[in-house]
Design a protein around this motif. Sequence first.
Motif, PDB file in Angstrom:
ATOM      1  N   ALA A   1     -10.400   0.397 -74.269  1.00  0.00           N
ATOM      2  CA  ALA A   1     -10.046   1.269 -73.150  1.00  0.00           C
ATOM      3  C   ALA A   1     -11.312   1.626 -72.373  1.00  0.00           C
ATOM      4  O   ALA A   1     -12.426   1.460 -72.878  1.00  0.00           O
ATOM      5  CB  ALA A   1      -9.373   2.533 -73.674  1.00  0.00           C
ATOM      6  N   PRO A   2     -11.175   2.114 -71.138  1.00  0.00           N
ATOM      7  CA  PRO A   2     -12.355   2.531 -70.371  1.00  0.00           C
ATOM      8  C   PRO A   2     -13.187   3.559 -71.132  1.00  0.00           C
ATOM      9  O   PRO A   2     -12.652   4.413 -71.841  1.00  0.00           O
ATOM     10  CB  PRO A   2     -11.745   3.124 -69.092  1.00  0.00           C
ATOM     11  N   SER A   3     -14.481   3.479 -70.970  1.00  0.00           N
ATOM     12  CA  SER A   3     -15.396   4.355 -71.692  1.00  0.00           C
ATOM     13  C   SER A   3     -15.333   5.791 -71.173  1.00  0.00           C
ATOM     14  O   SER A   3     -15.052   6.046 -70.002  1.00  0.00           O
ATOM     15  CB  SER A   3     -16.826   3.822 -71.550  1.00  0.00           C
ATOM     16  N   ASN A   4     -15.650   6.718 -72.075  1.00  0.00           N
ATOM     17  CA  ASN A   4     -15.770   8.131 -71.718  1.00  0.00           C
ATOM     18  C   ASN A   4     -17.245   8.491 -71.493  1.00  0.00           C
ATOM     19  O   ASN A   4     -17.602   9.653 -71.423  1.00  0.00           O
ATOM     20  CB  ASN A   4     -15.185   9.011 -72.832  1.00  0.00           C
ATOM     21  N   TYR A   5     -18.096   7.477 -71.365  1.00  0.00           N
ATOM     22  CA  TYR A   5     -19.539   7.683 -71.303  1.00  0.00           C
ATOM     23  C   TYR A   5     -19.995   7.942 -69.874  1.00  0.00           C
ATOM     24  O   TYR A   5     -20.836   7.233 -69.327  1.00  0.00           O
ATOM     25  CB  TYR A   5     -20.224   6.441 -71.866  1.00  0.00           C
ATOM     26  N   ARG A   6     -19.482   8.981 -69.253  1.00  0.00           N
ATOM     27  CA  ARG A   6     -19.744   9.234 -67.843  1.00  0.00           C
ATOM     28  C   ARG A   6     -21.144   9.763 -67.575  1.00  0.00           C
ATOM     29  O   ARG A   6     -21.558   9.876 -66.418  1.00  0.00           O
ATOM     30  CB  ARG A   6     -18.710  10.225 -67.293  1.00  0.00           C
ATOM     31  N   ILE A   7     -21.906  10.053 -68.622  1.00  0.00           N
ATOM     32  CA  ILE A   7     -23.241  10.611 -68.419  1.00  0.00           C
ATOM     33  C   ILE A   7     -24.299   9.527 -68.234  1.00  0.00           C
ATOM     34  O   ILE A   7     -25.447   9.821 -67.933  1.00  0.00           O
ATOM     35  CB  ILE A   7     -23.650  11.526 -69.592  1.00  0.00           C
ATOM     36  N   ARG A   8     -23.902   8.254 -68.445  1.00  0.00           N
ATOM     37  CA  ARG A   8     -24.832   7.146 -68.195  1.00  0.00           C
ATOM     38  C   ARG A   8     -24.142   6.096 -67.359  1.00  0.00           C
ATOM     39  O   ARG A   8     -22.939   5.859 -67.500  1.00  0.00           O
ATOM     40  CB  ARG A   8     -25.333   6.515 -69.505  1.00  0.00           C
ATOM     41  N   LYS A   9     -24.909   5.456 -66.489  1.00  0.00           N
ATOM     42  CA  LYS A   9     -24.344   4.460 -65.588  1.00  0.00           C
ATOM     43  C   LYS A   9     -23.966   3.203 -66.345  1.00  0.00           C
ATOM     44  O   LYS A   9     -24.726   2.695 -67.160  1.00  0.00           O
ATOM     45  CB  LYS A   9     -25.359   4.121 -64.488  1.00  0.00           C
ATOM     46  N   ALA A  10     -22.769   2.691 -66.087  1.00  0.00           N
ATOM     47  CA  ALA A  10     -22.312   1.439 -66.684  1.00  0.00           C
ATOM     48  C   ALA A  10     -21.994   0.459 -65.564  1.00  0.00           C
ATOM     49  O   ALA A  10     -21.631   0.846 -64.461  1.00  0.00           O
ATOM     50  CB  ALA A  10     -21.078   1.673 -67.545  1.00  0.00           C
ATOM     51  N   HIS A  11     -22.119  -0.826 -65.874  1.00  0.00           N
ATOM     52  CA  HIS A  11     -21.847  -1.852 -64.877  1.00  0.00           C
ATOM     53  C   HIS A  11     -20.367  -2.207 -64.812  1.00  0.00           C
ATOM     54  O   HIS A  11     -19.912  -2.841 -63.862  1.00  0.00           O
ATOM     55  CB  HIS A  11     -22.665  -3.112 -65.186  1.00  0.00           C
ATOM     56  N   ALA A  12     -19.607  -1.801 -65.835  1.00  0.00           N
ATOM     57  CA  ALA A  12     -18.177  -2.087 -65.868  1.00  0.00           C
ATOM     58  C   ALA A  12     -17.480  -0.992 -66.662  1.00  0.00           C
ATOM     59  O   ALA A  12     -18.080  -0.382 -67.558  1.00  0.00           O
ATOM     60  CB  ALA A  12     -17.910  -3.454 -66.506  1.00  0.00           C
ATOM     61  N   PRO A  13     -16.195  -0.695 -66.363  1.00  0.00           N
ATOM     62  CA  PRO A  13     -15.479   0.386 -67.035  1.00  0.00           C
ATOM     63  C   PRO A  13     -15.389   0.224 -68.545  1.00  0.00           C
ATOM     64  O   PRO A  13     -15.270   1.201 -69.272  1.00  0.00           O
ATOM     65  CB  PRO A  13     -14.078   0.333 -66.397  1.00  0.00           C
ATOM     66  N   HIS A  14     -15.428  -1.024 -69.025  1.00  0.00           N
ATOM     67  CA  HIS A  14     -15.240  -1.262 -70.447  1.00  0.00           C
ATOM     68  C   HIS A  14     -16.558  -1.356 -71.214  1.00  0.00           C
ATOM     69  O   HIS A  14     -16.552  -1.680 -72.393  1.00  0.00           O
ATOM     70  CB  HIS A  14     -14.415  -2.537 -70.664  1.00  0.00           C
ATOM     71  N   GLN A  15     -17.687  -1.067 -70.555  1.00  0.00           N
ATOM     72  CA  GLN A  15     -18.944  -1.003 -71.275  1.00  0.00           C
ATOM     73  C   GLN A  15     -19.025   0.346 -71.978  1.00  0.00           C
ATOM     74  O   GLN A  15     -18.936   1.392 -71.342  1.00  0.00           O
ATOM     75  CB  GLN A  15     -20.122  -1.194 -70.319  1.00  0.00           C
ATOM     76  N   LEU A  16     -19.186   0.293 -73.280  1.00  0.00           N
ATOM     77  CA  LEU A  16     -19.089   1.490 -74.103  1.00  0.00           C
ATOM     78  C   LEU A  16     -20.448   1.982 -74.568  1.00  0.00           C
ATOM     79  O   LEU A  16     -21.426   1.244 -74.584  1.00  0.00           O
ATOM     80  CB  LEU A  16     -18.226   1.191 -75.332  1.00  0.00           C
ATOM     81  N   SER A  17     -20.491   3.232 -74.985  1.00  0.00           N
ATOM     82  CA  SER A  17     -21.662   3.755 -75.663  1.00  0.00           C
ATOM     83  C   SER A  17     -21.734   3.126 -77.051  1.00  0.00           C
ATOM     84  O   SER A  17     -20.757   2.563 -77.554  1.00  0.00           O
ATOM     85  CB  SER A  17     -21.554   5.274 -75.796  1.00  0.00           C
ATOM     86  N   SER A  18     -22.888   3.250 -77.683  1.00  0.00           N
ATOM     87  CA  SER A  18     -23.033   2.725 -79.045  1.00  0.00           C
ATOM     88  C   SER A  18     -22.044   3.398 -79.992  1.00  0.00           C
ATOM     89  O   SER A  18     -21.453   2.745 -80.855  1.00  0.00           O
ATOM     90  CB  SER A  18     -24.463   2.939 -79.546  1.00  0.00           C
ATOM     91  N   LEU A  19     -21.856   4.704 -79.832  1.00  0.00           N
ATOM     92  CA  LEU A  19     -20.934   5.414 -80.713  1.00  0.00           C
ATOM     93  C   LEU A  19     -19.506   4.942 -80.501  1.00  0.00           C
ATOM     94  O   LEU A  19     -18.781   4.675 -81.475  1.00  0.00           O
ATOM     95  CB  LEU A  19     -21.046   6.921 -80.478  1.00  0.00           C
TER      96      LEU A  19
END
Length: 205
Positions: free
Chosen positions: A146-164
């Motif tokens: 699912a799309p990441s909740n990692y809004r505090i860091r810039k991602a190149h695509a919605p499905h790029q996730l944080s390590s956690l």
Amino acid sequence: MSPSTSKRPTCATCLRAASACICRWIAPVETQAALLVLQHPLEVHNAKNSARLLHLSVAGSELAVGETFDAAQLEALLHAGGRKPVLLYPDTAGDPLLPAPPAWQGLPAGEVRLVVLDATWRKSRKMLYLNPALQRLPRLALMDVAPSNYRIRKAHAPHQLSSLEAAALALGQLEGDPEACRPLLEAFGGFVQQQAAYDPHLNRS
């Protein structure tokens, strides 16, 4: 030394300034699969990095910092306890500089060590290039992301996730129970909210 120049108190557990401690978000999780996080040095002091929270939450996990690891040290980390390491990493079939990894053979979670590279995409590729032992590992691909909740860091695509996030989903996949690591994802939501509170630009939505 005057108070103005003294060092700020640091939490001995999460290694952050006491005023920005994230220990309240530690979500103890026990998994059959073991977890090894290899963290790029540039991520260690990044306030928005989630790897230490991941490490503190997953029982028995290991976190090692480096870009190029000593070959013997890395082999020991990968195979400790007789585990079979599998690398959580996207397909690199189109990369001429990397050999094709061996096929991942599904094993019981209790025999597996999940290896996570904690770095930006560019730095994680460099870590892979610099450590042949990692290139030789079978890869685990995430399913139903699912799309990441990692809004505090810039991602190149919605499905790029944080390590956690990525590790939580992968561990759940290995355990055969997507809900096994749900506490990690819930804690991550709180962590993101705390970090966003420090940046007014992230709280305009």
